[in-house]
Design a protein around this motif. Sequence first.
Motif, PDB file in Angstrom:
ATOM      1  N   VAL A   1      -1.844  10.480   0.794  1.00  0.00           N
ATOM      2  CA  VAL A   1      -0.666  10.898   0.858  1.00  0.00           C
ATOM      3  C   VAL A   1       0.219   9.635   0.453  1.00  0.00           C
ATOM      4  CG1 VAL A   1       1.092  11.714   2.290  1.00  0.00           C
ATOM      5  CG2 VAL A   1      -1.158  12.607   2.513  1.00  0.00           C
ATOM      6  N   ASN A   2       1.109   9.660  -0.273  1.00  0.00           N
ATOM      7  CA  ASN A   2       2.057   8.776  -0.763  1.00  0.00           C
ATOM      8  C   ASN A   2       3.278   8.695   0.105  1.00  0.00           C
ATOM      9  OD1 ASN A   2       3.584   6.723  -1.829  1.00  0.00           O
ATOM     10  ND2 ASN A   2       3.740   7.639  -3.871  1.00  0.00           N
ATOM     11  N   THR A   3       3.526   7.888   1.061  1.00  0.00           N
ATOM     12  CA  THR A   3       4.583   8.268   2.111  1.00  0.00           C
ATOM     13  C   THR A   3       5.767   7.307   1.591  1.00  0.00           C
ATOM     14  OG1 THR A   3       3.909   6.164   3.044  1.00  0.00           O
ATOM     15  CG2 THR A   3       2.885   8.061   3.997  1.00  0.00           C
ATOM     16  N   ALA A   4       5.793   6.704   0.490  1.00  0.00           N
ATOM     17  CA  ALA A   4       6.975   6.138  -0.086  1.00  0.00           C
ATOM     18  C   ALA A   4       8.122   7.114  -0.190  1.00  0.00           C
ATOM     19  CB  ALA A   4       6.606   5.288  -1.333  1.00  0.00           C
ATOM     20  N   GLY A   5       9.096   6.759   0.164  1.00  0.00           N
ATOM     21  CA  GLY A   5      10.334   7.871   0.062  1.00  0.00           C
ATOM     22  C   GLY A   5      10.449   8.994   0.665  1.00  0.00           C
ATOM     23  N   ARG A   6       9.473   9.093   1.625  1.00  0.00           N
ATOM     24  CA  ARG A   6       9.552  10.036   2.555  1.00  0.00           C
ATOM     25  C   ARG A   6       9.288   9.697   3.953  1.00  0.00           C
ATOM     26  NH1 ARG A   6       5.970  14.770  -0.254  1.00  0.00           N
ATOM     27  NH2 ARG A   6       7.245  16.081   1.289  1.00  0.00           N
ATOM     28  N   ALA A   7       9.831  10.750   5.019  1.00  0.00           N
ATOM     29  CA  ALA A   7      10.153  10.220   6.390  1.00  0.00           C
ATOM     30  C   ALA A   7       8.745  10.360   7.239  1.00  0.00           C
ATOM     31  CB  ALA A   7      11.258  10.854   6.985  1.00  0.00           C
ATOM     32  N   LEU A   8       7.603   9.534   6.269  1.00  0.00           N
ATOM     33  CA  LEU A   8       6.557   9.768   6.999  1.00  0.00           C
ATOM     34  C   LEU A   8       5.770   8.546   7.151  1.00  0.00           C
ATOM     35  CD1 LEU A   8       5.068  12.549   4.629  1.00  0.00           C
ATOM     36  CD2 LEU A   8       5.488  12.757   7.122  1.00  0.00           C
ATOM     37  N   ALA A   9       4.866   8.282   7.946  1.00  0.00           N
ATOM     38  CA  ALA A   9       4.037   7.010   8.069  1.00  0.00           C
ATOM     39  C   ALA A   9       2.501   7.514   8.261  1.00  0.00           C
ATOM     40  CB  ALA A   9       4.324   6.332   9.486  1.00  0.00           C
ATOM     41  N   PHE A  10       1.516   6.587   7.939  1.00  0.00           N
ATOM     42  CA  PHE A  10       0.197   6.730   8.120  1.00  0.00           C
ATOM     43  C   PHE A  10      -0.214   5.674   8.770  1.00  0.00           C
ATOM     44  CE2 PHE A  10      -4.136   6.101   6.890  1.00  0.00           C
ATOM     45  CZ  PHE A  10      -4.532   7.489   6.788  1.00  0.00           C
ATOM     46  N   ARG A  11      -1.231   5.727   9.863  1.00  0.00           N
ATOM     47  CA  ARG A  11      -1.881   4.518  10.542  1.00  0.00           C
ATOM     48  C   ARG A  11      -3.221   5.036  10.897  1.00  0.00           C
ATOM     49  NH1 ARG A  11       2.090   3.343   9.202  1.00  0.00           N
ATOM     50  NH2 ARG A  11       4.084   2.365  10.409  1.00  0.00           N
ATOM     51  N   PRO A  12      -4.254   4.066  10.663  1.00  0.00           N
ATOM     52  CA  PRO A  12      -5.699   4.065  10.744  1.00  0.00           C
ATOM     53  C   PRO A  12      -6.151   4.407  12.099  1.00  0.00           C
ATOM     54  CG  PRO A  12      -5.045   1.806  10.360  1.00  0.00           C
ATOM     55  CD  PRO A  12      -3.898   2.650  10.068  1.00  0.00           C
ATOM     56  N   ILE A  13      -7.079   4.892  12.251  1.00  0.00           N
ATOM     57  CA  ILE A  13      -7.535   5.223  13.679  1.00  0.00           C
ATOM     58  C   ILE A  13      -8.326   4.119  14.004  1.00  0.00           C
ATOM     59  CG2 ILE A  13      -8.920   6.961  15.367  1.00  0.00           C
ATOM     60  CD1 ILE A  13      -6.401   8.292  13.771  1.00  0.00           C
ATOM     61  N   SER A  14      -8.428   3.845  15.258  1.00  0.00           N
ATOM     62  CA  SER A  14      -9.230   2.876  16.026  1.00  0.00           C
ATOM     63  C   SER A  14     -10.094   3.322  17.437  1.00  0.00           C
ATOM     64  CB  SER A  14      -8.396   1.496  16.574  1.00  0.00           C
ATOM     65  OG  SER A  14      -9.273   0.634  17.066  1.00  0.00           O
ATOM     66  N   PRO A  15     -11.507   3.167  17.402  1.00  0.00           N
ATOM     67  CA  PRO A  15     -12.264   2.489  16.376  1.00  0.00           C
ATOM     68  C   PRO A  15     -12.420   3.509  14.886  1.00  0.00           C
ATOM     69  CG  PRO A  15     -13.464   3.435  17.845  1.00  0.00           C
ATOM     70  CD  PRO A  15     -12.246   3.707  18.559  1.00  0.00           C
TER      71      PRO A  15
END
Length: 303
Positions: A244-258
């Motif tokens: 997903v390209n979050t640029a220009g959208r009100a979205l964020a992506f974060r990796p899962i840990s672990p």
Amino acid sequence: MLETRLLHYFLAVAREQNITRAARTLFISQSTLSKQMMDLEKQLGKQLLIRGKRNVTLTEDGIFLRNRAQEIMNLLENTETALHSDAEHLSGDIFISCGETVAMDRIAGLMASFHRQYPEVKLHIYSGDADAVMERIDKGLADMGLLLGPVRQEKYDYLNLHQKDIYGLLMPAGCALARQETINIDQLKTLPMILAEQTFFGHQDLDWFGEDALDVVATYNLIYNAIFLVEHGVGYALCFDRLVNTAGRALAFRPISPELSVGLYIVTKKYQVFSPAAKVFYDCLNVFSEENRCSFRQDFISR
């Protein structure tokens, strides 16, 4: 002397374990295939199949013939490929079904190199979820499929590409979780979740989350439309990094840990006879896989 056509038919029955399904993949009638199998048994003087109400299983003689038939078909296929191995004249069509994965970037690079070497070969790409990819392989509409594993069934062969896709969480950019660099796996248990169908229905491992069930509010087969659900606050989507390209959208992506990740595999039917073009491309994928394996091993040693 046995006809190669009969061996081809027998291998289809051995693979599908069902005469009706095998007939469908061979584009002949069920009655024709049944008669051909009975004629084959009569010619050899051996029972090859145990016929049940729904499925057929191989006898010991059937297993022996399956292995020898596959060797014979492989030899014929390799001979034909060798005779068609002139790079300037290799032609035909290759049908590939693919799940959603950023690995397609590197696979596309391999396809570009292949196309430059064999410009008369046409590549046909179909994108879909795991079920759609497997269905096309089963129906003979695809020579091979690119899938996220493990999806283990005995009627398929699997080529490990030695690559992985990494899961993360897609969320509204203004939510509190977006201020974190990573999302702890335990936090997922407190959120309204949007999952891929193959994960929700158990095609991929849910043991990551322990015994606690997730609060699943929606599912998707391809991530594109799920993006809008996230933007409208329906839930948080578990998906792969870089899809997903979050640029220009009100979205964020974060990796899962672990880290949560799955490997990538090229899937083909067992005992499948490739066209010359598909065989050459599959050989290229084998080289690609070995290069990735060696690179992964070197990275591990250097640590």
